[in-house]
Design a protein around this motif. Structure first.
Motif, mmCIF file in Angstrom:
data_model
loop_
_atom_site.group_PDB
_atom_site.id
_atom_site.type_symbol
_atom_site.label_atom_id
_atom_site.label_comp_id
_atom_site.label_asym_id
_atom_site.label_seq_id
_atom_site.Cartn_x
_atom_site.Cartn_y
_atom_site.Cartn_z
ATOM 1 N N LEU A 195 0.796 -1.225 0.000
ATOM 2 C CA LEU A 195 0.000 0.000 0.000
ATOM 3 C C LEU A 195 0.831 1.279 0.000
ATOM 4 C CD1 LEU A 195 -2.651 -1.037 2.669
ATOM 5 C CD2 LEU A 195 -3.011 -0.913 0.218
ATOM 6 N N TYR A 207 -11.073 9.225 -10.909
ATOM 7 C CA TYR A 207 -10.653 7.867 -10.564
ATOM 8 C C TYR A 207 -10.211 7.035 -11.755
ATOM 9 C CZ TYR A 207 -15.579 6.621 -11.674
ATOM 10 O OH TYR A 207 -16.786 6.455 -12.270
ATOM 11 N N ILE A 223 -17.501 12.834 -6.910
ATOM 12 C CA ILE A 223 -18.521 12.863 -5.864
ATOM 13 C C ILE A 223 -17.827 13.310 -4.585
ATOM 14 C CG2 ILE A 223 -20.019 11.423 -4.434
ATOM 15 C CD1 ILE A 223 -20.674 9.821 -6.948
ATOM 16 N N GLU A 269 -19.781 7.905 6.848
ATOM 17 C CA GLU A 269 -18.781 6.885 6.510
ATOM 18 C C GLU A 269 -17.398 7.422 6.198
ATOM 19 O OE1 GLU A 269 -18.872 3.640 6.883
ATOM 20 O OE2 GLU A 269 -20.872 3.841 7.728
ATOM 21 N N ASP A 278 -10.269 0.071 7.176
ATOM 22 C CA ASP A 278 -9.079 -0.773 7.282
ATOM 23 C C ASP A 278 -7.871 -0.025 6.725
ATOM 24 O OD1 ASP A 278 -8.937 -1.301 4.446
ATOM 25 O OD2 ASP A 278 -10.611 -2.665 4.741
ATOM 26 N N VAL A 279 -6.743 -0.710 6.714
ATOM 27 C CA VAL A 279 -5.475 -0.043 6.396
ATOM 28 C C VAL A 279 -5.393 0.442 4.946
ATOM 29 C CG1 VAL A 279 -4.300 -2.230 5.957
ATOM 30 C CG2 VAL A 279 -2.947 -0.261 6.641
ATOM 31 N N ALA A 280 -6.275 -0.049 4.087
ATOM 32 C CA ALA A 280 -6.269 0.428 2.703
ATOM 33 C C ALA A 280 -6.947 1.789 2.564
ATOM 34 C CB ALA A 280 -6.963 -0.582 1.791
ATOM 35 N N LYS A 328 -12.726 3.290 0.734
ATOM 36 C CA LYS A 328 -12.912 2.561 -0.520
ATOM 37 C C LYS A 328 -13.015 3.485 -1.732
ATOM 38 C CE LYS A 328 -15.159 -1.750 0.788
ATOM 39 N NZ LYS A 328 -16.332 -2.587 0.507
ATOM 40 N N GLN A 350 -11.478 1.265 -4.568
ATOM 41 C CA GLN A 350 -12.305 0.111 -4.894
ATOM 42 C C GLN A 350 -12.936 0.229 -6.274
ATOM 43 O OE1 GLN A 350 -12.868 -2.806 -2.764
ATOM 44 N NE2 GLN A 350 -13.391 -3.455 -4.827
ATOM 45 N N GLU A 351 -12.484 -0.627 -7.197
ATOM 46 C CA GLU A 351 -13.091 -0.682 -8.516
ATOM 47 C C GLU A 351 -14.434 -1.379 -8.434
ATOM 48 O OE1 GLU A 351 -10.425 -1.638 -12.048
ATOM 49 O OE2 GLU A 351 -9.461 -2.670 -10.385
ATOM 50 N N PRO A 352 -15.385 -1.133 -9.288
ATOM 51 C CA PRO A 352 -15.451 0.006 -10.193
ATOM 52 C C PRO A 352 -16.169 1.198 -9.552
ATOM 53 C CG PRO A 352 -17.266 -1.480 -10.656
ATOM 54 C CD PRO A 352 -16.544 -2.035 -9.444
ATOM 55 N N GLN A 353 -16.514 1.065 -8.283
ATOM 56 C CA GLN A 353 -17.352 2.082 -7.637
ATOM 57 C C GLN A 353 -16.602 3.397 -7.382
ATOM 58 O OE1 GLN A 353 -20.769 1.574 -7.575
ATOM 59 N NE2 GLN A 353 -20.988 1.350 -5.392
ATOM 60 N N ARG A 397 -18.224 6.633 -6.050
ATOM 61 C CA ARG A 397 -19.653 6.313 -5.929
ATOM 62 C C ARG A 397 -19.957 5.606 -4.610
ATOM 63 N NH1 ARG A 397 -21.529 4.621 -12.049
ATOM 64 N NH2 ARG A 397 -20.815 6.546 -13.044
ATOM 65 N N THR A 398 -18.902 5.063 -3.989
ATOM 66 C CA THR A 398 -19.084 4.448 -2.667
ATOM 67 C C THR A 398 -19.718 5.424 -1.673
ATOM 68 O OG1 THR A 398 -16.960 3.422 -3.110
ATOM 69 C CG2 THR A 398 -17.858 3.088 -0.931
ATOM 70 N N ILE A 437 -22.075 7.464 -2.053
ATOM 71 C CA ILE A 437 -23.501 7.725 -2.257
ATOM 72 C C ILE A 437 -24.227 6.413 -2.485
ATOM 73 C CG2 ILE A 437 -25.200 8.778 -3.792
ATOM 74 C CD1 ILE A 437 -23.835 11.045 -2.839
#
Lengths: 574, 517
Positions: free
Chosen positions: A230, A334, A382, A422, A430-432, A435, A439-442, A445-446, A448
């Motif tokens: 990471l 993104y 977003i 959130e 988490d450590v990443a 999202k 985080q693909e493909p969102q 958008r995560t 909302i």
């Protein structure tokens, strides 16, 4: 503002704004400098991405500066924030009773507590706990207060970037939390390599990823893995068993050995909160890295070995490419196509390496580029919850109080709101990190979904006009926070409802609204009435600002207008 | 191959039941998911254990206890405290309520489930479980999302509608699960308060321009529309539904979520997939309390998990919906066999999957892992079952999705496992009567190892894995005919260490370990 000219417009021609100018050019790859028009669309875009929820005056400053000077000023003005202070009262205060009294013998209201011992021992368990809680809250509040107070500076935005890159999401003491935040602050606009070194032996990071338990007898790989996967080279595609292109499983084992020996002292009233290197816990053997690191060998370097290791890791181009992708996703968009990878990420990474990992030249090049102002960048992000909350408060006129207690109180409340949506600072899932940035493909958008969108809208409308908001597991009533009259007074011509609505839209949205959207909003401001009625009513209020009836009548209309605007899907984007 | 006999249900709804106070016609009559079997009204509850659950603590192979004591003594509970469910295996002592579910015949346990080529990254592993991709393949759609895509490809445009009035999937929480991510949209909504899902003022919408702003704007507008469109059916189901169990524990977040699921199902919501999550399993340290392995973080988590599932099962039974619901736990990976010095365990490989419900085959599928007291520091429990076989079985035997579609969604040949039994579904008889035989010698091996195979079907896949679970080589993946076979695998080029040979046919699999000297 010139009142006569706007009244003159009443019977004159339509007051359509220069909408056609406000469009972004098609995407350009590469880091060619931006040379196009510099209107509030471009300046607003820069400021929304580099600060949180910029108000009209910040955007106007940027317009005045032009692209190069604006980007330079964002960095030049970035400064390390003063440490957090005790914001709870020493004795009860009736003027602002939202903040509790914590009668602490050593630190008084308004003084910083960060130079005190990490644990609190006043001989009274209950008091100790209250002091610790109020210090924790002080850090949460401070983080947000800095955003509201810093003005024309990229510091908070970059701090949040690093906070989401070098995640620590488990703090046991407020001092630990502040120390961690301060390491990020001191390098936020500075050197990535040095930041990586400092964070590697930061006490909270050592504890969060078990580095403090990593010793020559029982190596713990947790930090070594995240350092590679990471924080630095990132994880590439699987090229063979245990080989992720940028590093191998054996590298994880070897690097864990390199990092053995670091501990943090058991917290006590006597300890200074710091990490220490214990040679007896350190693996002094040779550590053979894989061909992914040119088969380099890390020899025993004792206390400096971690630093040698990070120098070795940073010899790989993958480090700069990985961090530039993350910067791109955080500041621009993104989606990284092959063209963007070749023509934006790689050149940016090369600038970063040429400047020995100083962040500013590479990030400035991106922020000044044609690419950054293209139609594939403007308006497509977003808002994260912090962007959203600051844009619906400071962005539309909320003034953060200057007194310590209320400013910490409001900042704390806003940070808890962000957590409700959130994005909980110091408590990533988490450590990443969040999202939205990996985080693909969102991706963005995560932020909302069918749960979060109604919450965003409800809190936005309650902040403007007062009302219930979900808060800390219950419901709280908030008073109207937006001084609507002061807010609209900032615009050139608030007397003309069309100009007023367009001006607000151009500030808080990325693109101008359509005529039908303006008509819909005008119907909320002056339902069923001709335009000049707004001019008449607003002028009447200005002539009699103390008349409560006029204040309410006109103020309520403005609140309704702003609620409708912050509830529009356009307001979720920047 | 002796084909299993599938007894198809005459009709999934031969005996309609009233649910809550919903009028009868509202339940089971709409055509939602008419492509999942014929009027299939089944529901799947996915319970995600975030962080990588330690399978060897959850289900303890008692026949390996002495070896476990040599490699993970600081996290191993006393043998006497293990809740035995057979002579060779038992639950962690905190899982009494899970034992109740087992005793009631409502639990199916699949041993050592993982994906091949274990990666040990939380994020990559979670993505693999959610997308059901090959380990070296990057997919952006979820396994159920792809299924929904195949059949409802215009979603979300035009949904909900009179045929499909209810959400396809619901995540009880605040962040949507990738399991239901389709090509264009995620088929799952998010929800925390079923009585008040919230509504959104849509306002006046201009045309969305054809650029990235327009695309994201369209997304937000679509979420706004969905929020409003589904709000009423969800709160309606919550108000009509019920909870009848008194077993739900206090202060158990997972139980709270499952309680919402039971209420919504009983209220007539025709949602097919519910996702609930419980985090905290990434216990590199302090998995157990120093000196008392029966206490600590792992104990609390397993206890919460067990209590929540037990209460949910009890509720479903009392609500009369038990035969429509199965649930399944999964985690991105298991943990290492050897514990570390921090009273924790590091990222490993396989772990058991628990499938609960009245219609499961109440058995343990697969063998106990063999624990070698010389096991390497890096070794996890080797994979016995590919996780996609579990998905495929649930799709076919529970949702009655046609096999071609299952293959399209999951891409690969898979094993059909004896997970589901009875309840108008399919029968699993004859599953166990044709075991695959595998002998392996010499062991330890030097230049080669020979496999002695007894096959009951003609198609067979043979893979060689290293101790970390990485696929070294696919030895065979073709029809070689029934009967006895002897296959030699050259091992002279392999570094010394432990290896696994895994042989699979359509119904069975065997994993054997050997050591290369």
């Amino acid at each position: 503002m010139d009142r006569r000219s706007s009244i003159g417009k009443l019977f004159g021609k339509s007051s359509d704004t220069k909408q056609t100018e406000l469009t972004a050019p098609p995407p350009q790859a590469g880091l060619d400098p931006y040379t196009g028009p510099w209107t509030e669309l471009q300046a607003g875009h820069l400021m929304k991405r580099c600060t949180f929820g910029p108000d009209q005056s910040l955007i106007e400053q940027a317009i005045g500066l032009g692209v190069d000077a604006a980007v330079d000023a964002l960095f030049d003005n970035a400064k390390v924030f003063d440490p957090p202070v005790k914001y709870t009262y020493d004795e009860s205060n009736e003027e602002f009773d939202n903040v509790p009294v914590v009668n602490e013998p050593v630190v008084s209201y308004g003084e910083t507590w960060v130079n005190e011992p990490p644990i609190v021992d006043y001989g009274d368990q209950e008091l100790n706990q209250r002091v610790l809680n109020s210090r924790f809250q002080s850090v949460y509040a401070w983080t947000y207060k800095n955003i509201y107070e810093e003005g024309f500076s990229i510091m908070s935005k970059l701090w949040m970037f690093w906070h989401n890159h070098f995640v620590v999401a488990d703090f046991r003491l407020p001092l630990e939390q502040y120390q961690y935040a301060n390491v990020l602050l001191s390098h936020a606009t500075g050197n990535f390599k040095q930041l990586t070194k400092d964070i590697t032996i930061n006490p909270s990071m050592l504890r969060y990823l078990n580095g403090n338990e990593n010793n020559r007898i029982a190596p713990n790989e947790n930090y070594a893995r995240e350092l590679l996967e990471l924080f630095t080279v990132g994880k590439g595609e699987l090229a063979g068993p245990g080989d992720y292109t940028t590093f191998t499983e054996d590298d994880v084992i070897q690097i864990a050995r390199v990092l053995t020996g670091w501990i943090i002292d058991i917290f006590s009233i006597d300890t200074v909160l710091q990490s220490r290197f214990i040679l007896a816990r350190h693996d002094i053997g040779q550590k053979q890295l894989s061909h992914r690191f040119n088969n380099e060998v890390i020899s025993n370097g004792g206390e400096e070995e971690y630093s040698n290791l990070i120098d070795t890791i940073f010899n790989q181009d993958a480090v700069s490419e990985n961090i530039c992708r993350k910067l791109y996703r955080y500041f621009l968009n993104y989606e990284i196509t092959d063209t963007i990878e070749e023509e934006v990420i790689k050149p940016m990474a090369s600038i970063l390496r040429d400047n020995d990992y100083e962040i500013r030249p590479a990030l400035s090049a991106l922020l000044k580029s044609e690419h950054f102002y293209s139609s594939e960048a403007v308006g497509c992000m977003i808002k994260n919850p912090t962007d959203f909350i600051v844009s619906m408060t400071r962005g539309i006129g909320f003034e953060m109080p200057t007194d310590i207690a209320p400013s910490y109180f409001f900042s704390l409340v806003f940070n808890i709101f962000s957590a409700e949506m959130e994005m909980f600072t110091y408590n990533h899932p988490d450590v990443a990190g969040w999202k939205a940035y990996y985080q693909e493909p969102q991706y963005y958008r995560t932020w909302i979904n069918t749960y979060l969108l109604p919450r965003r809208n409800q809190s936005a409308s309650s902040f403007v006009s007062g009302g219930p908001v979900a808060f800390n597991g219950g419901t709280a009533q908030v008073p109207p926070l937006i001084p609507v009259f002061d807010y609209i007074a900032n615009f050139e011509d608030p007397y003309d409802p069309n100009v007023l609505i367009d001006s607000i839209a151009n500030q808080i949205f990325s693109y101008p609204i359509t005529t039908s959207q303006r008509d819909y909003l005008k119907e909320i401001l002056i339902p069923g009435l001709p335009d000049y009625e707004w001019t008449v009513e607003y002028s009447e209020y200005l002539a009699n600002p103390d008349n409560i009836q006029l204040q309410n009548a006109v103020g309520n209309r403005l609140q309704d207008l702003l609620v409708a605007m912050v509830e529009m899907p356009e307001f979720q984007l920047m | 191959m002796k084909r299993r006999s599938f007894i198809q249900s005459s009709s999934a709804l031969s005996l309609p039941f009233l649910v809550g106070n919903m009028p009868f016609t509202a339940v089971g009559k709409n055509k939602l998911f008419n492509l999942i079997g014929e009027e299939n009204d089944k529901v799947l509850v996915l319970v995600q254990l975030q962080g990588g659950n330690d399978g060897l603590t959850t289900l303890i192979p008692i026949d390996q206890y002495d070896q476990l004591a040599q490699v993970r003594s600081n996290v191993l509970v006393p043998e006497s405290s293990i809740l035995k469910i057979s002579d060779t295996i038992g639950f962690h002592p905190s899982m009494q309520s899970m034992q109740e579910v087992w005793d009631a015949g409502q639990l199916n346990i699949i041993q050592s489930v993982a994906y091949p080529n274990q990666n040990r990254s939380h994020f990559r592993s979670t993505d693999i479980w959610h997308t059901a991709s090959e380990p070296d393949e990057f997919l952006t759609t979820g396994w159920m999302g792809r299924y929904f895509d195949l059949n409802y490809n215009s979603y979300p445009e035009g949904y909900p509608n009179s045929d499909c009035p209810d959400p396809f999937a619901l995540t009880i929480g605040t962040i949507v699960s990738e399991t239901c991510q389709g090509t264009f949209s995620n088929f799952s909504l998010t929800l925390t308060d079923p009585y008040n899902p919230g509504t959104v003022n849509i306002g006046e919408q201009g045309e969305a321009p054809n650029n990235c702003f327009g695309r994201e704007l369209t997304y937000v507008r679509e979420i706004a529309r969905q929020t409003n469109a589904y709000s009423e059916v969800i709160s309606g189901a919550a108000n009509s539904g019920n909870n009848l169990s008194n077993k739900y524990p206090q202060q158990n977040n997972l139980a709270e979520k499952l309680k919402i699921v039971a209420r919504l199902i009983s209220g007539g919501l025709q949602t097919k997939i519910y996702v609930v999550q419980i985090g905290g399993f990434d216990l590199h340290s302090e998995q157990v309390v120093n000196g008392d392995p029966t206490q600590g973080n792992q104990t609390q988590l397993l206890n919460q998990l067990s209590d929540a599932i037990c209460a949910f099962q009890d509720d479903c039974t009392k609500l009369g919906i038990a035969e429509r619901v199965v649930g399944m736990t999964y985690s991105e990976f298991g943990r290492r066999i050897r514990s570390n010095e921090s009273f924790g365990t590091d990222h490993g490989t396989a772990a058991p999957v628990l499938v609960f419900g009245s219609c499961v085959n109440p058995e343990i599928v697969g063998d106990n892992p063999e624990i070698d007291n010389q096991v390497g520091v890096q070794e996890g429990v080797p994979m016995q079952y590919d996780f996609r076989s579990v998905y495929a079985t649930i799709m076919m035997d529970w949702f009655e999705i046609p096999e071609e579609q299952v293959r399209e969604v999951l891409f690969e040949d898979f094993q059909r496992l004896p997970i589901i039994a009875g309840c108008n579904s399919v029968s699993n008889e004859n599953v166990e009567d044709s075991p695959l035989q595998l002998d392996l010698f010499p062991n330890p091996a030097h230049g080669f190892v020979k496999l002695q195979l007894e096959l009951n079907s003609s198609n067979v896949r043979i893979d060689l894995f290293d101790a970390r679970g990485s696929l070294i080589k696919n030895i065979s993946n073709k029809s070689i005919g029934k009967g006895s076979h002897e296959i030699t695998i050259a091992t002279q080029h392999l570094p010394a260490g432990s290896y696994f040979v895994r042989v699979t046919d359509a119904d069975n699999q065997v994993t054997r370990k050997f050591v290369k000297m």
